[in-house]
Design a protein around this motif. Structure first.
Motif, mmCIF file in Angstrom:
data_model
loop_
_atom_site.group_PDB
_atom_site.id
_atom_site.type_symbol
_atom_site.label_atom_id
_atom_site.label_comp_id
_atom_site.label_asym_id
_atom_site.label_seq_id
_atom_site.Cartn_x
_atom_site.Cartn_y
_atom_site.Cartn_z
ATOM 1 N N ASP A 182 3.524 0.405 11.035
ATOM 2 C CA ASP A 182 2.144 -0.009 11.247
ATOM 3 C C ASP A 182 2.498 -1.761 11.444
ATOM 4 O OD1 ASP A 182 -0.044 -1.757 10.213
ATOM 5 O OD2 ASP A 182 -0.733 -0.174 8.683
ATOM 6 N N GLU B 240 0.774 -0.947 -0.052
ATOM 7 C CA GLU B 240 -0.004 -0.101 -0.161
ATOM 8 C C GLU B 240 1.164 1.291 -0.053
ATOM 9 O OE1 GLU B 240 -2.503 -0.263 3.515
ATOM 10 O OE2 GLU B 240 -3.424 -2.196 2.782
ATOM 11 N N ASP C 117 -2.340 10.201 6.864
ATOM 12 C CA ASP C 117 -1.737 8.751 6.897
ATOM 13 C C ASP C 117 -1.527 8.105 7.977
ATOM 14 O OD1 ASP C 117 -1.021 7.000 4.539
ATOM 15 O OD2 ASP C 117 1.228 7.116 5.338
ATOM 16 N N TRP C 118 -1.818 8.840 9.116
ATOM 17 C CA TRP C 118 -1.553 8.121 10.465
ATOM 18 C C TRP C 118 -2.969 7.932 11.433
ATOM 19 C CZ3 TRP C 118 2.816 6.839 12.622
ATOM 20 C CH2 TRP C 118 2.938 6.494 14.075
ATOM 21 N N ARG D 98 4.526 6.017 8.408
ATOM 22 C CA ARG D 98 3.342 5.239 8.672
ATOM 23 C C ARG D 98 3.690 3.800 8.205
ATOM 24 N NH1 ARG D 98 -2.347 4.537 7.756
ATOM 25 N NH2 ARG D 98 -2.615 2.181 8.165
ATOM 26 N N ALA D 99 4.307 3.512 7.261
ATOM 27 C CA ALA D 99 4.657 2.104 6.803
ATOM 28 C C ALA D 99 5.530 1.190 7.838
ATOM 29 C CB ALA D 99 5.250 2.013 5.382
ATOM 30 N N HIS E 107 2.047 4.304 1.439
ATOM 31 C CA HIS E 107 2.137 5.125 2.736
ATOM 32 C C HIS E 107 3.379 5.923 2.668
ATOM 33 C CE1 HIS E 107 -1.790 3.309 4.315
ATOM 34 N NE2 HIS E 107 -0.810 2.158 4.129
ATOM 35 N N THR E 108 3.278 6.940 3.698
ATOM 36 C CA THR E 108 4.439 7.711 3.838
ATOM 37 C C THR E 108 5.517 6.529 4.678
ATOM 38 O OG1 THR E 108 3.711 8.168 6.114
ATOM 39 C CG2 THR E 108 3.389 9.900 4.365
#
Length: 299
Positions: A162, A152, A286-287, A158-159, A154-155
């Motif tokens: 997660d 996906e 994004d969070w 974030r990635a 994401h920044t």
């Protein structure tokens, strides 16, 4: 929140103290902390500990008969060890106590949000219910790492935080990893070059290994009683306004929701400051706004 290196230190300290020892008594001081009903907590009493392992940011303690106790510390949960005969404490922060012949393990939580939790599972299969499914960085090669983080868009911040994508990394060590990789926290995963993927992969493994080794070494001397996300010898996390150890420029920050990301503009963003409202909104969008939302996310 205690992250992979902190959890590894806890596990190292617990292995030394409780593996092979029977659980004499389990005392739950605050009922809300226990999130399962069957098996009962009392079913663990009298059983010996066979192993201690990590599931993401959780600590899993395996007992005779295949039963498991899983401890999730979340933000403010902490473990403490009291030698046999020493007072185990009381008060609002005490959630549970586990008595062994040689001492007692206590679980405490500061604050009133009640995020820490205990689960008891009947077997290995049931234990998978709390596994968020992220890859283990030490068991993954570069192609697997790249596939997981780019599934996906994401920044990077974030990635790598997660738990459904990668295992055990949170706000603190993500800042350290991105600084080591010299990458911006707001770079999107689908924008990385091959060389940048290699730097990120290497930095993730090397940063975590460095801190795991350091914290486990400290745990050999004493039980980890001062677990914190803010350590004076970190490169950027929690060091806003202080000099970057690589270039000497001031560490910057981006604030969003209840979170803050620290970075070095000179080393990571080509000298550009990111802490403006627009970029804060980009990272914030994004969070998830709460840790519970991030933990509960389904891929």
């Amino acid at each position: 929140m205690p992250e992979l290196p902190d959890v590894a230190a806890y596990i190292s300290a617990l292995e030394e103290r409780i593996v092979g020892e029977p659980l004499v008594r389990a005392r739950v001081a605050k009922p809300f902390v226990l999130r399962t009903a069957q098996p009962a907590m009392s079913d663990l009493q009298g059983r010996s500990v066979r192993s201690v392992r990590r599931i993401g940011k959780r600590i899993a303690i395996g007992f005779d008969g295949g039963l498991w106790l899983v401890i999730h510390l979340m933000i403010a949960g902490r473990l403490h060890w009291k030698n046999a005969g020493a007072p185990t404490g009381a008060g609002r922060t005490l959630l549970a106590t586990f008595d062994f012949p040689n001492g007692s393990l206590t679980l405490t939580e500061a604050g009133s949000k009640h995020r820490a939790s205990l689960h008891v599972f009947a077997d290995e299969e049931a234990l998978q219910a709390v596994d968020p499914g992220g890859i283990d960085i030490f068991e993954s090669d570069l192609p697997e790492f790249r596939r997981a983080l780019s599934a996906e868009n994401h920044t990077l911040k974030r990635a790598i935080t997660d738990p459904h994508i990668i295992d055990g990394i949170g706000n603190a060590y993500s800042d350290e990893i991105l600084h080591a990789a010299q990458l911006s926290p707001i770079t999107l995963t689908n924008k990385l070059t091959g060389a940048q993927w290699q730097r990120l992969y290497d930095a993730t493994r090397e940063t975590l290994t460095q801190w795991i080794d350091r914290l486990k070494s400290e745990a050999q001397n004493a039980f980890p009683e001062h677990v914190t996300a803010f350590r004076p010898d970190m490169a950027v996390h929690g060091r806003y306004g202080k000099p970057c150890p690589r270039c000497g420029q001031k560490v910057q920050r981006i604030r969003y929701a209840d979170n803050e990301t620290n970075y070095c503009a000179n080393c990571q963003t080509g000298g550009k400051l990111l802490a403006d409202r627009g970029l804060s909104r980009l990272l914030g969008a994004d969070w998830p706004r709460t840790l519970e939302e991030l933990e509960a996310r389904k891929r």
